[in-house]
Design a protein around this motif. Structure first.
Motif, PDB file in Angstrom:
ATOM      1  N   THR A  31      -3.339 -15.944   2.325  1.00  0.00           N
ATOM      2  CA  THR A  31      -4.487 -16.203   1.453  1.00  0.00           C
ATOM      3  C   THR A  31      -4.110 -16.107  -0.022  1.00  0.00           C
ATOM      4  OG1 THR A  31      -5.029 -13.888   1.823  1.00  0.00           O
ATOM      5  CG2 THR A  31      -6.307 -15.503   3.054  1.00  0.00           C
ATOM      6  N   GLY A  32      -2.838 -15.939  -0.296  1.00  0.00           N
ATOM      7  CA  GLY A  32      -2.388 -15.857  -1.684  1.00  0.00           C
ATOM      8  C   GLY A  32      -1.327 -16.901  -1.964  1.00  0.00           C
TER       9      GLY A  32
ATOM     10  N   ARG B 145       0.824  -1.214   0.000  1.00  0.00           N
ATOM     11  CA  ARG B 145       0.000   0.000   0.000  1.00  0.00           C
ATOM     12  C   ARG B 145       0.858   1.264   0.000  1.00  0.00           C
ATOM     13  NH1 ARG B 145      -5.238  -1.170   3.400  1.00  0.00           N
ATOM     14  NH2 ARG B 145      -3.712  -1.338   5.061  1.00  0.00           N
TER      15      ARG B 145
ATOM     16  N   HIS C  48       1.203 -11.613   5.527  1.00  0.00           N
ATOM     17  CA  HIS C  48       2.042 -11.438   4.335  1.00  0.00           C
ATOM     18  C   HIS C  48       3.308 -12.286   4.468  1.00  0.00           C
ATOM     19  CE1 HIS C  48       3.428  -9.385   0.698  1.00  0.00           C
ATOM     20  NE2 HIS C  48       4.633  -9.454   1.244  1.00  0.00           N
TER      21      HIS C  48
ATOM     22  N   SER D 128       1.097  -7.089  -1.967  1.00  0.00           N
ATOM     23  CA  SER D 128       0.395  -7.481  -0.742  1.00  0.00           C
ATOM     24  C   SER D 128      -1.093  -7.609  -1.083  1.00  0.00           C
ATOM     25  CB  SER D 128       0.606  -6.438   0.355  1.00  0.00           C
ATOM     26  OG  SER D 128      -0.033  -5.224  -0.016  1.00  0.00           O
ATOM     27  N   ARG D 129      -1.836  -8.160  -0.138  1.00  0.00           N
ATOM     28  CA  ARG D 129      -3.241  -8.409  -0.424  1.00  0.00           C
ATOM     29  C   ARG D 129      -4.093  -7.140  -0.571  1.00  0.00           C
ATOM     30  NH1 ARG D 129      -7.543 -12.189   2.835  1.00  0.00           N
ATOM     31  NH2 ARG D 129      -9.280 -10.842   2.399  1.00  0.00           N
ATOM     32  N   PRO D 130      -3.898  -6.124   0.309  1.00  0.00           N
ATOM     33  CA  PRO D 130      -4.743  -4.930   0.126  1.00  0.00           C
ATOM     34  C   PRO D 130      -4.577  -4.304  -1.251  1.00  0.00           C
ATOM     35  CG  PRO D 130      -3.551  -4.806   2.209  1.00  0.00           C
ATOM     36  CD  PRO D 130      -3.028  -6.014   1.486  1.00  0.00           C
TER      37      PRO D 130
ATOM     38  N   GLY E  20       4.681  -5.741   6.472  1.00  0.00           N
ATOM     39  CA  GLY E  20       5.243  -6.988   7.008  1.00  0.00           C
ATOM     40  C   GLY E  20       4.324  -7.654   8.010  1.00  0.00           C
TER      41      GLY E  20
ATOM     42  N   PHE F 227       9.729   6.193  -3.394  1.00  0.00           N
ATOM     43  CA  PHE F 227       9.752   6.975  -4.622  1.00  0.00           C
ATOM     44  C   PHE F 227      11.136   7.569  -4.912  1.00  0.00           C
ATOM     45  CE2 PHE F 227       5.472   6.432  -3.336  1.00  0.00           C
ATOM     46  CZ  PHE F 227       4.805   6.196  -4.521  1.00  0.00           C
TER      47      PHE F 227
ATOM     48  N   HIS G 207      -1.048 -11.622  -5.538  1.00  0.00           N
ATOM     49  CA  HIS G 207      -0.866 -11.335  -4.108  1.00  0.00           C
ATOM     50  C   HIS G 207      -0.279 -12.545  -3.393  1.00  0.00           C
ATOM     51  CE1 HIS G 207      -4.655 -12.736  -1.789  1.00  0.00           C
ATOM     52  NE2 HIS G 207      -3.695 -12.853  -0.905  1.00  0.00           N
TER      53      HIS G 207
HETATM   54  P1  FAD Z   1       0.027  -1.377   5.029  1.00  0.00           P
HETATM   55  O1  FAD Z   1      -0.124  -2.206   6.234  1.00  0.00           O
HETATM   56  O2  FAD Z   1      -0.860  -0.194   4.888  1.00  0.00           O
HETATM   57  O3  FAD Z   1       1.548  -0.929   4.956  1.00  0.00           O
HETATM   58  C1  FAD Z   1       2.063  -0.016   4.041  1.00  0.00           C
HETATM   59  C2  FAD Z   1       3.525   0.176   4.388  1.00  0.00           C
HETATM   60  O4  FAD Z   1       4.098   1.051   3.426  1.00  0.00           O
HETATM   61  C3  FAD Z   1       3.781   0.778   5.764  1.00  0.00           C
HETATM   62  O5  FAD Z   1       4.712  -0.005   6.479  1.00  0.00           O
HETATM   63  C4  FAD Z   1       4.346   2.162   5.455  1.00  0.00           C
HETATM   64  O6  FAD Z   1       5.334   2.568   6.393  1.00  0.00           O
HETATM   65  C5  FAD Z   1       4.973   1.938   4.099  1.00  0.00           C
HETATM   66  N1  FAD Z   1       5.053   3.139   3.276  1.00  0.00           N
HETATM   67  C6  FAD Z   1       4.121   4.100   3.084  1.00  0.00           C
HETATM   68  N2  FAD Z   1       4.558   5.032   2.217  1.00  0.00           N
HETATM   69  C7  FAD Z   1       5.798   4.655   1.829  1.00  0.00           C
HETATM   70  C8  FAD Z   1       6.763   5.209   0.962  1.00  0.00           C
HETATM   71  N3  FAD Z   1       6.525   6.329   0.276  1.00  0.00           N
HETATM   72  N4  FAD Z   1       7.943   4.560   0.831  1.00  0.00           N
HETATM   73  C9  FAD Z   1       8.213   3.423   1.519  1.00  0.00           C
HETATM   74  N5  FAD Z   1       7.334   2.856   2.362  1.00  0.00           N
HETATM   75  C10 FAD Z   1       6.130   3.468   2.527  1.00  0.00           C
HETATM   76  N6  FAD Z   1      -1.950  -9.573   3.536  1.00  0.00           N
HETATM   77  C11 FAD Z   1      -1.132 -10.008   2.563  1.00  0.00           C
HETATM   78  O7  FAD Z   1      -0.261  -9.263   2.084  1.00  0.00           O
HETATM   79  N7  FAD Z   1      -1.275 -11.291   2.070  1.00  0.00           N
HETATM   80  C12 FAD Z   1      -2.206 -12.158   2.554  1.00  0.00           C
HETATM   81  O8  FAD Z   1      -2.286 -13.292   2.072  1.00  0.00           O
HETATM   82  C13 FAD Z   1      -3.058 -11.721   3.601  1.00  0.00           C
HETATM   83  N8  FAD Z   1      -3.978 -12.556   4.128  1.00  0.00           N
HETATM   84  C14 FAD Z   1      -4.744 -12.124   5.180  1.00  0.00           C
HETATM   85  C15 FAD Z   1      -5.629 -13.021   5.787  1.00  0.00           C
HETATM   86  C16 FAD Z   1      -6.379 -12.610   6.870  1.00  0.00           C
HETATM   87  C17 FAD Z   1      -7.314 -13.584   7.502  1.00  0.00           C
HETATM   88  C18 FAD Z   1      -6.258 -11.284   7.351  1.00  0.00           C
HETATM   89  C19 FAD Z   1      -7.056 -10.835   8.543  1.00  0.00           C
HETATM   90  C20 FAD Z   1      -5.389 -10.398   6.754  1.00  0.00           C
HETATM   91  C21 FAD Z   1      -4.623 -10.800   5.653  1.00  0.00           C
HETATM   92  N9  FAD Z   1      -3.728  -9.923   5.041  1.00  0.00           N
HETATM   93  C22 FAD Z   1      -2.902 -10.386   4.067  1.00  0.00           C
HETATM   94  C23 FAD Z   1      -3.673  -8.476   5.383  1.00  0.00           C
HETATM   95  C24 FAD Z   1      -2.544  -8.166   6.346  1.00  0.00           C
HETATM   96  O9  FAD Z   1      -2.966  -8.340   7.675  1.00  0.00           O
HETATM   97  C25 FAD Z   1      -2.085  -6.694   6.166  1.00  0.00           C
HETATM   98  O10 FAD Z   1      -3.187  -5.864   6.364  1.00  0.00           O
HETATM   99  C26 FAD Z   1      -1.490  -6.409   4.812  1.00  0.00           C
HETATM  100  O11 FAD Z   1      -0.448  -7.323   4.525  1.00  0.00           O
HETATM  101  C27 FAD Z   1      -0.910  -4.990   4.780  1.00  0.00           C
HETATM  102  O12 FAD Z   1      -0.563  -4.658   3.466  1.00  0.00           O
HETATM  103  P2  FAD Z   1       0.521  -3.551   3.167  1.00  0.00           P
HETATM  104  O13 FAD Z   1       1.743  -3.871   3.949  1.00  0.00           O
HETATM  105  O14 FAD Z   1       0.620  -3.393   1.707  1.00  0.00           O
HETATM  106  O15 FAD Z   1      -0.198  -2.220   3.699  1.00  0.00           O
END
Ligand code: FAD
Length: 322
Positions: free
Chosen positions: A253-254, A210, A273, A235-237, A269, A307, A249
């Motif tokens: 779940t992926g 994200r 994931h 990542s999943r979101p 992290g 970026f 993803h």
């Molecule tokens: P976020 O948690 O929003 O993290 C974004 C990160 O980007 C943050 O650490 C932030 O510091 C960083 N960031 C922001 N801007 C910048 C920038 N400009 N430069 C560098 N870094 C930046 N998730 C999965 O990925 N895979 C799965 O299979 C999965 N299965 C799930 C199953 C269940 C039952 C549940 C409840 C959740 C599941 N999830 C899964 C979701 C998981 O819990 C997290 O919500 C998800 O992994 C978060 O995705 P993310 O790290 O992309 O987003």
């Protein structure tokens, strides 16, 4: 008695995960004092079939029927069960990839065999037939004793990298007892939307979360991936938001991936994931938050804005490669 290994192919080429499964099955065959037979379904190159000898198979059963070009779980289950009976297979082995995950339990049910899905060890036969597998999203291991006479195992890709030797295998044509009515699903079109490298086969993966802010910024990751010869993941979101397709993803779940190098960019992290990537050999994390949990799982970390960091990484890779 024998060991049967389902060696799945794509476009006539045996998949890397299947070569690993063949090598794994051949070693189990040696352990049990028997031989390994690889089963290939659908049209495949002759050289690919014969090369399975290099991974320890002494025999390759090949069903060249063109209708088997695409995987169809019900038909494949029927054929693999038939081949297991023909070969008097005591253990049937699958790669733990999409197809293996779908078919192994079905074959186990047909054979009334015990199943270990997602094995990460050779069986310990000193007291039973104990195979280790990871559980709770990779947080723990379970040692499962398969007590039934017949056994089915799916092996997590990249657990034991395949190393070609110099063995030979006889290739035998196999005409399974199937007819058109057995095909319950027809694949009408296959589209490759995530580049040329399938994620589960990729040696290097560039993955975005994200923190990438939106789909319009993915070009930056694709540039880095192209420079490295890598596949892209997310990542999943990111997939839930429609920024990237769901088959990219990774996580609980992926997909489970085990590349040599996993570069996570803007991914926090979360445990769900990490479940899909913690088998990677080297993990590099780029995140602007020094407290991001992913840094605990990382071999190398860059605290910084994606970026700014990613274009510099891409430039550096290009300069290094000349
Ligand atoms: P976020 O948690 O929003 O993290 C974004 C990160 O980007 C943050 O650490 C932030 O510091 C960083 N960031 C922001 N801007 C910048 C920038 N400009 N430069 C560098 N870094 C930046 N998730 C999965 O990925 N895979 C799965 O299979 C999965 N299965 C799930 C199953 C269940 C039952 C549940 C409840 C959740 C599941 N999830 C899964 C979701 C998981 O819990 C997290 O919500 C998800 O992994 C978060 O995705 P993310 O790290 O992309 O987003």
């Amino acid at each position: 008695m024998s060991i049967l290994i389902f060696a799945d192919q794509t476009q006539g080429k045996i998949k890397k995960a299947a070569l690993e499964a063949v090598q794994y099955g051949s070693k189990i065959a040696a352990q049990l004092g028997t031989t390994a037979t690889a089963l290939v379904l659908g049209p495949a190159d002759d050289t690919e079939l014969a090369a399975l000898g290099n991974y320890g198979a002494t025999k390759v059963l090949h069903a060249a029927d063109a209708r088997l070009h695409e995987v169809e779980s019900t038909v494949y289950t029927k054929i693999i069960t038939e081949a297991a009976a023909k070969e008097n297979a005591i253990v049937v082995i699958f790669p733990h990839n999409f197809d293996g995950k779908a078919i192994a339990p079905r074959v186990a049910a047909r054979l009334k065999a015990g199943l270990v899905a997602g094995a990460v060890s050779y069986p310990d036969t000193s007291n039973g037939f104990v195979v280790k597998k990871s559980v709770f999203s990779g947080k723990a291991f379970a040692n499962i004793n398969i007590v039934s006479e017949k056994k089915v195992i799916s092996l997590i890709p990249n657990t034991y990298p395949a190393v070609a030797g110099s063995g030979t295998a006889t290739v035998e044509a196999f005409a399974p007892a199937i007819n058109d009515a057995d095909f319950k699903v027809k694949v009408v079109k296959v589209e490759t939307v995530s580049g040329d490298i399938p994620l589960t086969e990729a040696e290097i993966i560039v993955s975005g979360g994200r923190g990438m802010k939106g789909p319009e910024n993915w070009g930056m990751l694709e540039d880095l991936a192209k420079a490295l010869g890598a596949a892209t993941a997310s990542s999943r979101p990111v997939a839930d938001s429609g920024w990237r397709p769901h088959h990219e993803h990774v996580g609980q779940t992926g997909l489970t991936v085990r590349p040599n190098l996993y570069i996570a960019i803007g991914i926090s992290g979360a445990i769900q994931h990490l479940a899909g990537v913690n088998g990677s050999k080297v993990i590099v994390v780029v995140n602007k938050d020094p407290e991001a949990p992913f840094f605990k799982a990382a071999d190398y970390g860059i605290v910084g804005d994606a970026f700014e960091v990613v274009p510099k990484l891409t430039e550096a890779v290009k300069a290094f490669k000349g």
